[in-house]
Design an enzyme around this catalytic site. Sequence first.
Site, PDB file in Angstrom:
ATOM      1  N   LYS A 155      66.389  62.610  32.710  1.00  0.00           N
ATOM      2  CA  LYS A 155      65.689  63.668  31.842  1.00  0.00           C
ATOM      3  C   LYS A 155      65.650  64.985  32.600  1.00  0.00           C
ATOM      4  O   LYS A 155      65.666  65.811  31.679  1.00  0.00           O
ATOM      5  CB  LYS A 155      64.069  63.370  32.231  1.00  0.00           C
ATOM      6  CG  LYS A 155      63.406  62.948  33.535  1.00  0.00           C
ATOM      7  CD  LYS A 155      63.089  61.692  33.717  1.00  0.00           C
ATOM      8  CE  LYS A 155      62.929  61.490  35.233  1.00  0.00           C
ATOM      9  NZ  LYS A 155      62.653  59.862  35.570  1.00  0.00           N
TER      10      LYS A 155
ATOM     11  N   LYS B  78      60.129  65.256  30.609  1.00  0.00           N
ATOM     12  CA  LYS B  78      60.178  64.181  29.520  1.00  0.00           C
ATOM     13  C   LYS B  78      59.287  64.799  28.271  1.00  0.00           C
ATOM     14  O   LYS B  78      59.630  64.387  27.203  1.00  0.00           O
ATOM     15  CB  LYS B  78      59.195  63.166  29.949  1.00  0.00           C
ATOM     16  CG  LYS B  78      59.814  62.254  31.124  1.00  0.00           C
ATOM     17  CD  LYS B  78      58.772  61.346  31.973  1.00  0.00           C
ATOM     18  CE  LYS B  78      59.434  60.492  32.894  1.00  0.00           C
ATOM     19  NZ  LYS B  78      58.513  60.088  33.996  1.00  0.00           N
TER      20      LYS B  78
ATOM     21  N   THR C 135      67.951  51.364  42.106  1.00  0.00           N
ATOM     22  CA  THR C 135      66.885  50.474  41.394  1.00  0.00           C
ATOM     23  C   THR C 135      67.364  50.225  40.125  1.00  0.00           C
ATOM     24  O   THR C 135      67.299  49.235  39.567  1.00  0.00           O
ATOM     25  CB  THR C 135      65.597  51.284  41.601  1.00  0.00           C
ATOM     26  OG1 THR C 135      65.390  51.606  42.850  1.00  0.00           O
ATOM     27  CG2 THR C 135      64.317  50.492  41.245  1.00  0.00           C
TER      28      THR C 135
ATOM     29  N   VAL D  32      62.693  58.733  29.052  1.00  0.00           N
ATOM     30  CA  VAL D  32      61.055  59.171  28.978  1.00  0.00           C
ATOM     31  C   VAL D  32      60.588  57.810  28.549  1.00  0.00           C
ATOM     32  O   VAL D  32      60.724  56.996  27.884  1.00  0.00           O
ATOM     33  CB  VAL D  32      61.095  59.749  27.695  1.00  0.00           C
ATOM     34  CG1 VAL D  32      59.435  60.216  27.308  1.00  0.00           C
ATOM     35  CG2 VAL D  32      61.840  61.169  27.479  1.00  0.00           C
TER      36      VAL D  32
ATOM     37  N   GLY E 181      55.353  52.622  47.577  1.00  0.00           N
ATOM     38  CA  GLY E 181      56.776  53.023  47.042  1.00  0.00           C
ATOM     39  C   GLY E 181      56.674  53.770  45.488  1.00  0.00           C
ATOM     40  O   GLY E 181      57.729  53.576  45.035  1.00  0.00           O
TER      41      GLY E 181
ATOM     42  N   GLY F 177      60.386  51.744  37.013  1.00  0.00           N
ATOM     43  CA  GLY F 177      60.812  50.292  37.650  1.00  0.00           C
ATOM     44  C   GLY F 177      62.050  49.700  37.180  1.00  0.00           C
ATOM     45  O   GLY F 177      62.625  50.225  36.210  1.00  0.00           O
TER      46      GLY F 177
ATOM     47  N   GLU G 175      67.225  56.838  25.732  1.00  0.00           N
ATOM     48  CA  GLU G 175      65.860  56.287  25.693  1.00  0.00           C
ATOM     49  C   GLU G 175      65.394  56.107  27.148  1.00  0.00           C
ATOM     50  O   GLU G 175      64.067  56.185  27.298  1.00  0.00           O
ATOM     51  CB  GLU G 175      66.239  54.738  25.298  1.00  0.00           C
ATOM     52  CG  GLU G 175      64.816  53.882  24.807  1.00  0.00           C
ATOM     53  CD  GLU G 175      64.003  54.681  23.904  1.00  0.00           C
ATOM     54  OE1 GLU G 175      64.386  54.559  22.821  1.00  0.00           O
ATOM     55  OE2 GLU G 175      62.903  55.273  24.195  1.00  0.00           O
TER      56      GLU G 175
ATOM     57  N   GLY H 231      60.190  55.270  30.699  1.00  0.00           N
ATOM     58  CA  GLY H 231      60.726  53.930  31.191  1.00  0.00           C
ATOM     59  C   GLY H 231      61.036  52.864  30.144  1.00  0.00           C
ATOM     60  O   GLY H 231      61.906  53.342  29.339  1.00  0.00           O
TER      61      GLY H 231
HETATM   62  N1  HSE Z   1      58.850  59.130  38.702  1.00  0.00           N
HETATM   63  C1  HSE Z   1      58.511  58.913  37.709  1.00  0.00           C
HETATM   64  C2  HSE Z   1      56.888  58.593  37.611  1.00  0.00           C
HETATM   65  C3  HSE Z   1      59.435  57.625  37.066  1.00  0.00           C
HETATM   66  O1  HSE Z   1      56.248  58.443  38.350  1.00  0.00           O
HETATM   67  O2  HSE Z   1      56.729  57.931  36.274  1.00  0.00           O
HETATM   68  C4  HSE Z   1      60.575  57.928  36.735  1.00  0.00           C
HETATM   69  O3  HSE Z   1      60.678  58.659  35.320  1.00  0.00           O
END
Ligand code: HSE
Length: 436
Positions: A105, A205, A13, A132, A187, A302, A129, A134
């Site tokens: 992470k 994180k 992704t 943590v 998802g 995402g 970057e 996104g």
């Molecule tokens: N699985 C994480 C979340 C996203 O649900 O925020 C990726 O760090």
Amino acid sequence: MKPINVGLLGIGTVGSGTFTVLRRNQEEISRRAGCAITMTMVADKEVEKARSIVEGLASVTADAFEVVNNRDIDIVVELIGGTTVAKALILEAIANGKHVVTANKALLARHGNEIFAAAQKQDVMVAFEAAVGGGIPIIKLLREGLTANRIEWIAGIINGTSNFILSEMREKGAGFNDALKEAQRLGYAEADPTFDIEGVDAAHKLTIMAAIGFGIPMQFSAAYIEGISKLAREDIRYAEELGYRIKLLGIAKRKPRGIELRVHPTLIPARRLIANVEGVMNAILVKGDAVGQTMYYGAGAGAEPTASAVVADLVDVARMLTADPEHRVPHLAFQPDRLSNVPILPIGEVETAYYLRMRVYDKPGVLADITRILADLGISIDAMVQKEPHEGEDQVDIIMLTHQTVEKHVNAAMARIETLPVVAGKVTRIRLEQLN
Ligand code: HSE
């Protein structure tokens, strides 16, 4: 400047998002970086799928080591995840003198000290970057934007999956299991959602942010971690009636005797901006002594939001390639020989306020027994509610909010309250932060 060649490990992704963003914005990116940044090589086990994404614009291999050993690759982007193969690949890339960009992470929280030491030895950069928050540029902010400040605390909603589940539970009155199923259907949650719902992802994180915020080594194993899987919907409802929302927060706080590093469900006043961050969004509050409180909000996961962070790192590395290694921004914001060895406090020494819920028999003297125990341990009550018994029941819920106190005293109080014959079952305890 000659074009920078990037090798990508893992075109899932985030990897395909990175490829797309680099290609779509190549003109803008090269105007910023001062050179073209081109993804020339991609490694993925699913070779055919990778080929269909890169459409002939990069060579594709199933063997990731081919990328890290290729002389023409300047920067390796690691988006495989996990702490085994990814670690071996990153260390090999570093040994080969390549710069690394990673979103991993778990790897940095657990093995970051070793990886940064190796990178420093080789004079290469490891940028992270995307690890943590996104698309929120929180690493850049902590490391550079807030560099004038002594950071006092960081508190963040840094796992979108668990935040989505908590929003579902509050807005729809859903139970935890149904909310999790909905997250999986959409998802958001992995088939094995353990890391998300048990707070492990958030702790990874938080460990990274604390290291950069306070200038300490990565200390994931010292973090206190409690997830949301045992939260009852009545606690979410009672919290709301008292003017609070429950969020899974990652909290790193500087205290006189050490640093609190903890992830757990937390009551926060509903009027705070961060209490209103819903669904899969992330938000991070940072308190600096000069700037005061600041808050950063955005998509924590995402394809393209995370790619935004990966590509920003690529541009950063491209810009720094010609700088002397000692004039680069240090990996952990502080000079590597100036990291502090201030201890992480055990959870028993943490100081915060508490929400306590207990089921009691509705008899004279019950409250007196409970409040005597709290008073004996120096715990002061801030607010209290007794709920009406349900029809035909002789037990009621009592909810108490305490003032700030030390956790070990609360543990002792809970143990004593649970032995009272008028108290049924266990005391539910949720930590509470005013964040002011
Ligand atoms: N699985 C994480 C979340 C996203 O649900 O925020 C990726 O760090």
